[in-house]
Scaffold this motif. Structure first.
Motif, mmCIF file in Angstrom:
data_model
loop_
_atom_site.group_PDB
_atom_site.id
_atom_site.type_symbol
_atom_site.label_atom_id
_atom_site.label_comp_id
_atom_site.label_asym_id
_atom_site.label_seq_id
_atom_site.Cartn_x
_atom_site.Cartn_y
_atom_site.Cartn_z
ATOM 1 N N ILE A 1 0.865 -1.177 0.000
ATOM 2 C CA ILE A 1 0.000 0.000 0.000
ATOM 3 C C ILE A 1 0.900 1.226 0.000
ATOM 4 C CG2 ILE A 1 -0.269 0.139 2.504
ATOM 5 C CD1 ILE A 1 -3.243 0.950 1.880
ATOM 6 N N ARG A 2 0.504 2.208 -0.813
ATOM 7 C CA ARG A 2 1.263 3.446 -0.945
ATOM 8 C C ARG A 2 0.295 4.604 -0.733
ATOM 9 N NH1 ARG A 2 5.718 4.426 -4.668
ATOM 10 N NH2 ARG A 2 5.256 2.344 -5.468
ATOM 11 N N LEU A 3 0.648 5.529 0.136
ATOM 12 C CA LEU A 3 -0.166 6.721 0.380
ATOM 13 C C LEU A 3 0.558 7.923 -0.207
ATOM 14 C CD1 LEU A 3 -1.178 6.040 4.080
ATOM 15 C CD2 LEU A 3 -2.542 5.652 2.051
ATOM 16 N N THR A 4 -0.114 8.617 -1.130
ATOM 17 C CA THR A 4 0.477 9.795 -1.753
ATOM 18 C C THR A 4 -0.523 10.941 -1.677
ATOM 19 O OG1 THR A 4 -0.328 9.053 -3.898
ATOM 20 C CG2 THR A 4 1.948 8.516 -3.350
ATOM 21 N N GLY B 1 -4.096 18.103 -1.331
ATOM 22 C CA GLY B 1 -3.566 17.704 -0.026
ATOM 23 C C GLY B 1 -4.230 16.466 0.552
ATOM 24 N N ALA B 2 -5.259 15.916 -0.123
ATOM 25 C CA ALA B 2 -5.908 14.693 0.356
ATOM 26 C C ALA B 2 -5.032 13.498 -0.010
ATOM 27 C CB ALA B 2 -7.284 14.546 -0.285
ATOM 28 N N LEU B 3 -5.161 12.426 0.757
ATOM 29 C CA LEU B 3 -4.356 11.227 0.517
ATOM 30 C C LEU B 3 -5.033 10.299 -0.487
ATOM 31 C CD1 LEU B 3 -3.110 10.301 4.084
ATOM 32 C CD2 LEU B 3 -1.793 11.264 2.217
ATOM 33 N N ILE B 4 -4.236 9.767 -1.378
ATOM 34 C CA ILE B 4 -4.688 8.736 -2.309
ATOM 35 C C ILE B 4 -3.965 7.454 -1.930
ATOM 36 C CG2 ILE B 4 -4.723 7.959 -4.697
ATOM 37 C CD1 ILE B 4 -4.747 10.872 -5.550
ATOM 38 N N ALA B 5 -4.728 6.404 -1.672
ATOM 39 C CA ALA B 5 -4.152 5.103 -1.312
ATOM 40 C C ALA B 5 -4.173 4.212 -2.549
ATOM 41 C CB ALA B 5 -4.956 4.461 -0.195
ATOM 42 N N SER B 6 -3.032 3.620 -2.833
ATOM 43 C CA SER B 6 -2.994 2.665 -3.938
ATOM 44 C C SER B 6 -2.437 1.348 -3.411
ATOM 45 C CB SER B 6 -2.166 3.188 -5.111
ATOM 46 O OG SER B 6 -0.814 3.265 -4.775
ATOM 47 N N VAL B 7 -3.213 0.299 -3.607
ATOM 48 C CA VAL B 7 -2.817 -1.063 -3.241
ATOM 49 C C VAL B 7 -2.214 -1.676 -4.495
ATOM 50 C CG1 VAL B 7 -3.623 -3.295 -2.423
ATOM 51 C CG2 VAL B 7 -4.647 -1.209 -1.530
ATOM 52 N N GLU B 8 -0.995 -2.199 -4.369
ATOM 53 C CA GLU B 8 -0.246 -2.649 -5.528
ATOM 54 C C GLU B 8 0.273 -4.061 -5.324
ATOM 55 O OE1 GLU B 8 2.962 0.086 -5.532
ATOM 56 O OE2 GLU B 8 1.684 1.830 -5.850
ATOM 57 N N VAL C 1 -6.948 1.880 -6.376
ATOM 58 C CA VAL C 1 -6.521 3.275 -6.237
ATOM 59 C C VAL C 1 -7.757 4.045 -5.813
ATOM 60 C CG1 VAL C 1 -5.531 5.290 -7.362
ATOM 61 C CG2 VAL C 1 -4.787 3.009 -8.040
ATOM 62 N N THR C 2 -7.728 4.617 -4.593
ATOM 63 C CA THR C 2 -8.913 5.265 -4.050
ATOM 64 C C THR C 2 -8.529 6.309 -3.014
ATOM 65 O OG1 THR C 2 -11.033 4.878 -2.966
ATOM 66 C CG2 THR C 2 -9.216 3.507 -2.264
ATOM 67 N N ARG C 3 -9.478 7.173 -2.711
ATOM 68 C CA ARG C 3 -9.309 8.154 -1.629
ATOM 69 C C ARG C 3 -9.875 7.616 -0.313
ATOM 70 N NH1 ARG C 3 -8.100 13.283 -3.790
ATOM 71 N NH2 ARG C 3 -8.451 13.363 -6.027
ATOM 72 N N ASP C 4 -10.661 6.543 -0.379
ATOM 73 C CA ASP C 4 -11.261 5.928 0.807
ATOM 74 C C ASP C 4 -10.222 5.015 1.463
ATOM 75 O OD1 ASP C 4 -12.866 4.880 2.742
ATOM 76 O OD2 ASP C 4 -14.233 3.840 1.378
ATOM 77 N N LEU C 5 -9.647 5.475 2.573
ATOM 78 C CA LEU C 5 -8.565 4.735 3.220
ATOM 79 C C LEU C 5 -9.045 3.429 3.845
ATOM 80 C CD1 LEU C 5 -6.573 7.675 4.830
ATOM 81 C CD2 LEU C 5 -6.227 6.559 2.635
ATOM 82 N N GLU C 6 -10.271 3.398 4.350
ATOM 83 C CA GLU C 6 -10.788 2.156 4.951
ATOM 84 C C GLU C 6 -10.996 1.080 3.892
ATOM 85 O OE1 GLU C 6 -14.241 2.998 7.276
ATOM 86 O OE2 GLU C 6 -13.146 4.294 8.646
ATOM 87 N N ALA C 7 -11.521 1.469 2.742
ATOM 88 C CA ALA C 7 -11.705 0.498 1.658
ATOM 89 C C ALA C 7 -10.351 0.005 1.155
ATOM 90 C CB ALA C 7 -12.492 1.134 0.509
#
Length: 187
Positions: free
Chosen positions: A72-75, A80-87, A101-107
């Motif tokens: 998981i990568r948070l950018t 300024g919001a975080l985008i989480a990408s699971v790779e 790739v989503t803005r929903d950190l829980e998902a």
């Protein structure tokens, strides 16, 4: 691996870890007008990536064991919001594939764990400087020693209630009849 934002950082994507096999397209890191998306096929045993390299078609078939883990990568984005990408993380950054790739950190966290369990790969966290580190999932509820199925105690040696009424047979001498015809066999 580098800490740079991958090519798919701006796109929204969500693949279900329980719906394998799955097909999708991934933008390549090659810039310019000749950039093409790579076609990806993923199942529990491996990954097939079809893309163009220097104008020539290229097909890569890799087993799941060739990947280091599910990272998981948070950018941060422009606001300024975080985008989480699971790779699906590989030593070669060109072979690293996005799964969510989503803005929903829980998902993203739920997908991270789901993909890790589905593909039997370790969970990785990509730090800000780009190096992945292994994350151990939180331990589940500890389970103690199981209770015995039958009670042990004073009354366990006695006979069950329905057998108490029955009288045990006698082991005396059986009578022997001589000079009679047997019912089973005739001569």
């Amino acid at each position: 691996m580098t800490g740079a934002t991958p090519a798919w950082g701006g796109r929204s994507l969500r693949l279900d870890p329980l719906a394998l096999p799955v097909r999708w397209s991934v933008p390549t890191d090659q810039g310019g007008p000749a950039a093409h998306d790579a076609a990806v096929y993923l199942d529990r045993s491996g990954v097939i990536v079809k893309r163009r390299l220097s104008g020539l078609p290229l097909t890569l078939s890799l087993p799941i064991a060739a990947y280091a883990g599910v990272a998981i990568r948070l950018t941060p984005d422009a606001q300024g919001a975080l985008i989480a990408s699971v790779e699906l993380s590989h030593r070669d950054p060109a072979l690293t594939l996005p799964l969510t790739v989503t803005r929903d950190l829980e998902a993203a966290a739920a997908d991270w764990r789901g993909w890790s369990e589905t593909l039997s790969l370790p969970m990785l966290l990509i730090e800000t400087f780009g190096e992945p580190s292994v994350v151990t999932p939180p331990a589940s509820v500890p389970i103690g020693t199981p209770q015995p199925r039958r009670r042990t105690g004073l009354l366990t040696k006695r006979r069950p209630r329905f057998l108490v009424r029955r009288k045990p047979g006698h082991s005396g001498e059986m009578p022997v009849l001589r000079g009679c015809r047997e019912i089973i066999c005739y001569e």
